[in-house]
Design an enzyme around this catalytic site. Structure first.
Site: not given
Ligand code: 5GP
Length: 177
Positions: A43-44, A100, A103, A131, A152-153, A159, A165
């Site tokens: 959703k982000g 969005d 990570d 990140k 953590f954003l 969210d 959000r």
């Molecule tokens: P990844 O698979 O790259 O670790 O994470 C991607 C998803 O994790 C993002 O689409 C988001 O939903 C969530 N996520 C990762 N880091 C953050 C953060 O700092 N804040 C939030 N709200 N969601 C995050």
């Protein structure tokens, strides 16, 4: 009721607006004559998409894909699945994925692999926040808004347990002492 985390602004709404405008200029140069399909990862990225496309004054289409990874916690399980499918066929389309945050990279890498199997004409990635310190798998970002620290954003679509959000700024959750 849960205790509320302490929030600090990382990027103000003005900084976000300037960055979204800069990204839109870059995207316009590359896609103005390509009739792209922008795919927003839910959703982000809904707020980012909504602001971005208002700057794009050429024909385009929008679709959404829902991926689940995080559940309610702060850390990815590493297991990703499609929870909401695309509506549009993407074969032979010029596809630009709108995300969005990257990570660990697991979600985005999964999404790009999933879409690549459907044989788009091209597949690129536009990310608002990156990140890199937490990366587990490589991800090539074609259009990047901000590089962010390992915090953590929340806000501007992001969210914390489905909350925050709606904040217009991008904030981080301060570590508790
Ligand atoms: P990844 O698979 O790259 O670790 O994470 C991607 C998803 O994790 C993002 O689409 C988001 O939903 C969530 N996520 C990762 N880091 C953050 C953060 O700092 N804040 C939030 N709200 N969601 C995050």
């Amino acid at each position: 009721m849960d205790s509320q985390p302490k929030l600090r602004v990382l990027f103000s709404r003005q900084e976000i607006a300037a960055t979204v405008s800069r990204l839109a200029t870059e995207i316009s140069q590359d896609y103005h004559d390509k009739y792209p399909l922008l795919i927003s990862i839910l959703k982000g990225s809904f707020m980012f998409l909504a602001d971005l496309i208002r700057h794009l004054d050429f024909p385009l289409e929008v679709d959404f894909i829902g991926l689940a990874s995080y559940g309610k916690g702060r850390h990815t399980s590493g297991k990703i699945k499609v929870v909401q499918s695309l509506r549009s066929p993407i074969k032979d389309r010029e596809v630009l994925v709108i995300e969005d945050i990257v990570d660990t990279g697991l979600t985005t890498a999964f999404c790009l692999d999933y879409l690549r199997q459907k044989k788009p004409a091209s597949l690129k990635l536009c990310v608002l926040t990156d990140k890199p310190s937490r990366r587990q798998v490589p991800v090539t970002i074609d259009y990047l808004g901000f590089t962010v620290p390992n915090k953590f954003l929340v806000g501007y679509g992001l969210d914390w347990d489905e909350k925050f959000r709606n904040l217009p700024d991008i904030c981080f959750i301060e570590d508790e002492d």
